[in-house]
Write an enzyme that holds these catalytic residues in place. Structure first.
Site, PDB file in Angstrom:
ATOM      1  N   ILE A   1      32.390 -21.560  -1.954  1.00 37.35           N
ATOM      2  CA  ILE A   1      32.371 -20.799  -3.213  1.00 37.35           C
ATOM      3  C   ILE A   1      33.534 -21.228  -4.081  1.00 37.35           C
ATOM      4  O   ILE A   1      34.642 -21.416  -3.582  1.00 37.35           O
ATOM      5  CB  ILE A   1      32.521 -19.278  -2.963  1.00 37.35           C
ATOM      6  CG1 ILE A   1      31.609 -18.816  -1.831  1.00 37.35           C
ATOM      7  CG2 ILE A   1      32.198 -18.503  -4.216  1.00 37.35           C
ATOM      8  CD1 ILE A   1      31.682 -17.327  -1.607  1.00 37.35           C
TER       9      ILE A   1
ATOM     10  N   LYS B   1      35.157 -10.670   0.150  1.00 37.93           N
ATOM     11  CA  LYS B   1      35.352 -12.016   0.696  1.00 37.93           C
ATOM     12  C   LYS B   1      36.105 -11.860   2.010  1.00 37.93           C
ATOM     13  O   LYS B   1      37.303 -11.594   2.036  1.00 37.93           O
ATOM     14  CB  LYS B   1      36.131 -12.912  -0.262  1.00 37.93           C
ATOM     15  CG  LYS B   1      36.355 -14.312   0.303  1.00 37.93           C
ATOM     16  CD  LYS B   1      36.147 -15.368  -0.735  1.00 37.93           C
ATOM     17  CE  LYS B   1      36.134 -16.801  -0.250  1.00 37.93           C
ATOM     18  NZ  LYS B   1      36.809 -17.163   0.953  1.00 37.93           N
TER      19      LYS B   1
ATOM     20  N   ARG C   1      30.255 -23.635  10.307  1.00 40.78           N
ATOM     21  CA  ARG C   1      29.955 -24.283   9.039  1.00 40.78           C
ATOM     22  C   ARG C   1      30.269 -25.779   9.095  1.00 40.78           C
ATOM     23  O   ARG C   1      29.550 -26.586   8.517  1.00 40.78           O
ATOM     24  CB  ARG C   1      30.790 -23.601   7.951  1.00 40.78           C
ATOM     25  CG  ARG C   1      30.666 -24.224   6.586  1.00 40.78           C
ATOM     26  CD  ARG C   1      31.147 -23.253   5.528  1.00 40.78           C
ATOM     27  NE  ARG C   1      31.139 -23.890   4.228  1.00 40.78           N
ATOM     28  CZ  ARG C   1      32.169 -24.548   3.715  1.00 40.78           C
ATOM     29  NH1 ARG C   1      33.290 -24.633   4.398  1.00 40.78           N
ATOM     30  NH2 ARG C   1      32.084 -25.109   2.531  1.00 40.78           N
TER      31      ARG C   1
ATOM     32  N   GLU D   1      29.928 -13.841   8.318  1.00 40.34           N
ATOM     33  CA  GLU D   1      31.302 -14.117   8.723  1.00 40.34           C
ATOM     34  C   GLU D   1      31.617 -13.413  10.040  1.00 40.34           C
ATOM     35  O   GLU D   1      31.354 -12.218  10.190  1.00 40.34           O
ATOM     36  CB  GLU D   1      32.245 -13.594   7.627  1.00 40.34           C
ATOM     37  CG  GLU D   1      33.616 -14.171   7.687  1.00 40.34           C
ATOM     38  CD  GLU D   1      33.767 -15.435   6.840  1.00 40.34           C
ATOM     39  OE1 GLU D   1      32.733 -15.998   6.376  1.00 40.34           O
ATOM     40  OE2 GLU D   1      34.917 -15.850   6.645  1.00 40.34           O
TER      41      GLU D   1
ATOM     42  N   LYS E   1      28.009 -12.371  -7.025  1.00 46.76           N
ATOM     43  CA  LYS E   1      26.821 -13.230  -6.959  1.00 46.76           C
ATOM     44  C   LYS E   1      25.818 -12.739  -7.987  1.00 46.76           C
ATOM     45  O   LYS E   1      25.629 -11.519  -8.135  1.00 46.76           O
ATOM     46  CB  LYS E   1      26.196 -13.168  -5.559  1.00 46.76           C
ATOM     47  CG  LYS E   1      27.105 -13.723  -4.465  1.00 46.76           C
ATOM     48  CD  LYS E   1      26.566 -13.478  -3.059  1.00 46.76           C
ATOM     49  CE  LYS E   1      27.537 -14.071  -2.038  1.00 46.76           C
ATOM     50  NZ  LYS E   1      27.178 -13.719  -0.644  1.00 46.76           N
TER      51      LYS E   1
ATOM     52  N   LYS F   1      40.038 -13.679  -6.341  1.00 46.23           N
ATOM     53  CA  LYS F   1      41.099 -13.470  -5.348  1.00 46.23           C
ATOM     54  C   LYS F   1      41.943 -12.217  -5.581  1.00 46.23           C
ATOM     55  O   LYS F   1      41.967 -11.672  -6.682  1.00 46.23           O
ATOM     56  CB  LYS F   1      42.030 -14.681  -5.367  1.00 46.23           C
ATOM     57  CG  LYS F   1      41.389 -15.932  -4.831  1.00 46.23           C
ATOM     58  CD  LYS F   1      41.587 -15.989  -3.345  1.00 46.23           C
ATOM     59  CE  LYS F   1      41.250 -17.359  -2.811  1.00 46.23           C
ATOM     60  NZ  LYS F   1      41.567 -17.522  -1.421  1.00 46.23           N
TER      61      LYS F   1
HETATM   62  S1  IVH Z   1      28.504 -16.701   0.339  1.00 45.89           S
HETATM   63  C1  IVH Z   1      27.435 -18.772  -1.993  1.00 45.89           C
HETATM   64  N1  IVH Z   1      29.734 -14.412   0.706  1.00 45.89           N
HETATM   65  O1  IVH Z   1      33.794 -18.017   1.966  1.00 45.89           O
HETATM   66  C2  IVH Z   1      27.945 -19.701  -1.012  1.00 45.89           C
HETATM   67  N2  IVH Z   1      30.791 -16.373   1.523  1.00 45.89           N
HETATM   68  O2  IVH Z   1      33.957 -20.596   0.266  1.00 45.89           O
HETATM   69  C3  IVH Z   1      27.826 -19.245   0.380  1.00 45.89           C
HETATM   70  N3  IVH Z   1      32.931 -15.937   2.676  1.00 45.89           N
HETATM   71  O3  IVH Z   1      33.564 -20.107   4.448  1.00 45.89           O
HETATM   72  C4  IVH Z   1      28.876 -18.304   0.857  1.00 45.89           C
HETATM   73  N4  IVH Z   1      32.919 -13.759   2.435  1.00 45.89           N
HETATM   74  O4  IVH Z   1      32.585 -17.906   5.148  1.00 45.89           O
HETATM   75  C5  IVH Z   1      29.784 -15.740   0.888  1.00 45.89           C
HETATM   76  N5  IVH Z   1      30.682 -12.291   0.976  1.00 45.89           N
HETATM   77  C6  IVH Z   1      30.733 -13.631   1.171  1.00 45.89           C
HETATM   78  C7  IVH Z   1      31.800 -14.251   1.837  1.00 45.89           C
HETATM   79  C8  IVH Z   1      31.803 -15.637   1.993  1.00 45.89           C
HETATM   80  C9  IVH Z   1      33.580 -14.805   2.921  1.00 45.89           C
HETATM   81  C10 IVH Z   1      33.438 -17.281   3.068  1.00 45.89           C
HETATM   82  C11 IVH Z   1      32.432 -18.127   3.776  1.00 45.89           C
HETATM   83  C12 IVH Z   1      32.819 -19.542   3.433  1.00 45.89           C
HETATM   84  C13 IVH Z   1      33.662 -19.395   2.248  1.00 45.89           C
HETATM   85  C14 IVH Z   1      33.004 -20.096   1.088  1.00 45.89           C
END
Ligand code: IVH
Length: 695
Positions: free
Chosen positions: A100, A138, A159, A195, A312, A336
């Site tokens: 992301i 997050k 991942r 996660e 999103k 952040k």
């Molecule tokens: S969605 C949209 N949702 O962030 C792309 N990722 O930079 C798919 N992460 O290592 C990821 N919380 O593990 C998504 N609510 C959340 C998230 C999340 C943490 C982490 C994910 C990945 C990283 C992506």
């Protein structure tokens, strides 16, 4: 479930059914355990006690052991303890696991920046309707992709680089929050992304247990989660308490995917996955900014670490339209929060002396902005913690500050350690002397803290010592409370304990909230307290580990203060109930010249008591017997009962244990009586006690 055979890991699923009846029985037990697991781990609302869970589990286990052909891959008995792997196998993701984009502007502007990019990409005009967004947390853990075929968990992968991850199915099976079998009607293929994390309480508990056993601890929950998942031996992974939140999809087949992200999450919840409740759907960037703010406010109360929130675009149709560039989708962003951990230089280690004499090391840091403030000091707790983290002066360290908690040094970046640094030894650094009063500093066996032994003399401990000295069961100086002690010490009207006996009416009456009448009352109380008893005086000295009962034992045994002062640790251990730790505390207290001086001054000020002969083997009829009093006795007050028991050589203790000889119970006796009954102790009523005394 499909009728075909599916090979899953080490297990054969849906193989030829052996004995009808037994197989149904096993399935019923499994369904029950699955329901209990879900209630416990996902809904946080168990319907049965643990004992019932264990009973059903054992029943299933016994059934499977007797009939191994009944074991299925998704059986709850198969979560723990598969064979270790020699290495992790690479897995190519059928749909890449994206990352992301991060919005680093931590003000509400961050949300507006994202919305502006989305609208531009969609070619929307200012007058067009606001976009509907889903907002969630997050999580700071490890991303996973879980693949279910016909409702069964067949593969879990990390991942990796987004294209190729590693197969960690053997470890994921041990996480009870992750269903081995989907609830309800399952799609042919469902890949769930989410996660894996370790909650803060689980992390603290795990580390505490490791520390107790002298085993290595985890640096932070994130490392804990990531390290466990990449373990080769699932039995090790199973010991780490891990949790999971689902937040998205990978490949799906044979499923009517709901039209919005929020509905996808609802569906995942219905399939049996934990989905975080801290999420919302709202219109436009204002909704996002207010979510960001609301979560920031409760961040420190959440039982897990997050490093921001994720926005999103809610409609999957719009997500498709927006697409992605290289590794990041255009429809999502991470907004952040200020970091709670930062790196900085540990310039020096100072010490602080607390009110109880504990001498704690404090790291002086190169100022660093962390958790929203500039931090210059962080606690290092004690010598054990310094040793465990191997913290040295000159190290680059990671500092954590979360909420209002005191900042702490979490770990050291060893690669950055300057050459020639040395392990830090607190006692040596302070030359074995208290930095406040110069008394000896010691570390008692079985204690983590280094302590100042100048209890009565040390300025850091003066207030505490004075309050204890004046307390009801010690010298009983009515009116000498906390507020007054603060004024006396802070105003430097008293420096040592004996000074309180030299206060005069004019000085006292001049203090805040002190009328002449109360000043006179205090002087009277001081005068009265000079007529003490030896045990009260010993107790009043506030020697570490010497409570009222021990003070009485010491007074009875030695009879005179000089005899007690002269006793070494060995002689002290002759006193009933005085063990090596208590003996050492006492010996150390009297060995400190500063303390002896305070005692001399108290005697000079007129404090006195009647001295006895000392009765090393006092021979009352209740000698060696320990009593616990509970509830209200019909005629005797508790004080009176205590005095009579002690006069007969018995001891009165506040808590029930195996060593208790008798529990004397009156009306409305509570938990102490229950415990006595549990331990099968002798229980007396008042008449029974009187009988014993009269014998
Ligand atoms: S969605 C949209 N949702 O962030 C792309 N990722 O930079 C798919 N992460 O290592 C990821 N919380 O593990 C998504 N609510 C959340 C998230 C999340 C943490 C982490 C994910 C990945 C990283 C992506």
């Amino acid at each position: 479930m499909a009728d075909t055979q599916i090979q899953v890991g080490l297990f054969q699923v849906n193989g030829p059914v052996a004995q009808p009846g037994l197989s149904e029985q096993a399935n019923a037990l499994r369904a029950k355990l699955r329901r209990y697991d879900h209630e416990y781990y996902v809904l946080d609302d168990p319907s049965v006690p643990d004992s019932e869970y264990d009973r059903v589990f054992r029943e299933l286990k016994a059934l499977e052991e007797a009939n191994p052909e009944l074991i299925t891959a998704d059986s709850p008995t198969q979560r723990v303890g598969g064979a270790p792997m020699s290495e992790l196998t690479p897995v190519r993701h059928r749909i890449p696991m994206l990352s992301i984009e991060t919005e680093t502007d931590i003000t509400p502007q961050g949300a507006h920046n994202f919305d502006a990019r989305v609208r531009k990409k969609l070619g929307l005009l200012p007058e067009d309707a606001p976009i509907e967004y889903a907002a969630e947390l997050k999580f700071d853990g490890l991303a996973l992709s879980l693949r279910y075929e016909h409702g069964l968990l067949v593969q879990a992968a990390t991942r990796g680089d987004g294209e190729v991850g590693e197969d960690v199915t053997h470890n994921i099976r041990t996480i009870r929050q992750i269903p081995l079998q989907l609830h309800g009607t399952a799609p042919d293929v469902l890949e769930v992304r989410g996660e894996v994390y370790m909650s803060r309480p689980d992390f603290e508990r795990y580390n505490a247990r490791q520390r107790e056993q002298g085993k290595p601890t985890l640096v932070n929950p994130r490392n804990g989660a990531a390290g466990s998942i990449r373990q080769l031996d699932p039995r090790l992974a199973a010991q780490r308490p891990l949790s999971f939140f689902a937040y998205g999809l990978g490949e799906t087949n044979g499923w009517n995917v709901p039209p919005t992200h929020a509905q996808v999450l609802d569906a995942l919840h219905a399939f049996g996955f934990p989905v975080c409740v801290e999420r919302t759907v709202g219109l436009g960037p204002e909704a996002l900014a207010s979510f960001h703010q609301a979560i920031a406010a409760k961040r420190d109360q959440l039982p897990y670490d997050i490093d921001g929130v994720v926005y999103k675009v809610n409609r999957l149709g719009l997500q498709r339209e927006l697409g992605f560039r290289s590794r990041e989708p255009n429809w999502a962003v991470a907004h952040k929060f200020p970091a709670q951990e930062e790196m900085t230089l540990l310039e020096h280690i100072d010490v602080q002396v607390g009110r109880t004499g504990a001498i704690t090391p404090v790291a002086r840091l190169k100022p660093v902005f962390v958790g929203g403030v500039t931090v210059t000091n962080a606690t290092l707790h004690n010598q054990d913690e310094i040793d465990r983290k191997d913290v040295r002066i000159g190290d680059t360290v990671i500092v954590r500050r979360a909420g209002d908690v005191i900042p702490e040094v979490v770990s050291v970046i060893k690669e950055r350690r300057p050459p020639g640094s040395q392990a830090y030894v607190l006692l040596e650094a302070i030359g074995h002397l208290c930095p406040i009063c110069g008394s000896h500093a010691v570390r008692l066996p079985e204690e983590v803290a280094v302590r100042c032994t100048g209890g009565l003399f040390c300025a850091a401990q003066r207030k505490q010592a004075m309050l204890h000295f004046a307390s009801r069961r010690a010298m009983d100086i009515e009116g000498l409370g906390e507020k007054l002690v603060d004024q006396l010490v802070d105003g430097q009207l008293v420096t040592t304990l004996a000074d309180i006996y030299h206060l005069d009416l004019a000085t006292l009456a001049g203090l805040e909230r002190m009328a002449e009448k109360s000043a006179q009352n205090l002087l009277d109380a001081l005068q009265k307290s000079k007529q003490a008893t030896l045990h009260r005086f010993i107790y009043a000295l506030g020697i570490r580990n010497v409570g009222e009962a021990t003070a009485k034992d010491l007074a009875r045994y030695f009879g005179k203060l000089e005899a007690l002062q002269a006793a070494d640790a060995e002689a002290l251990q002759q006193v009933p109930d005085v063990g090596p730790v208590v003996a050492r505390s006492i010996a150390e207290f009297f060995a400190e010249e500063h303390n002896r001086e305070v005692i001399r001054k108290l005697i000079d000020a007129g404090v006195q008591w009647e001295e006895g002969e000392g009765q090393p083997a006092s021979s009352g009829k209740l000698e060696g017997k320990t009593f616990v009093l509970t509830g209200t006795l019909p005629t005797m007050s508790r004080e009176e009962a205590k005095e009579r028991i002690e006069a007969a050589g018995g001891k009165v203790s506040g808590s029930v244990s195996k060593k208790t000889s008798y529990v004397v119970a009156g009306s409305e006796a509570g938990s102490k009586l229950n415990k006595a009954q549990e331990l099968g102790l002798s229980i007396l009523d008042e008449a029974g006690l009187l009988g014993l005394l009269a014998e």
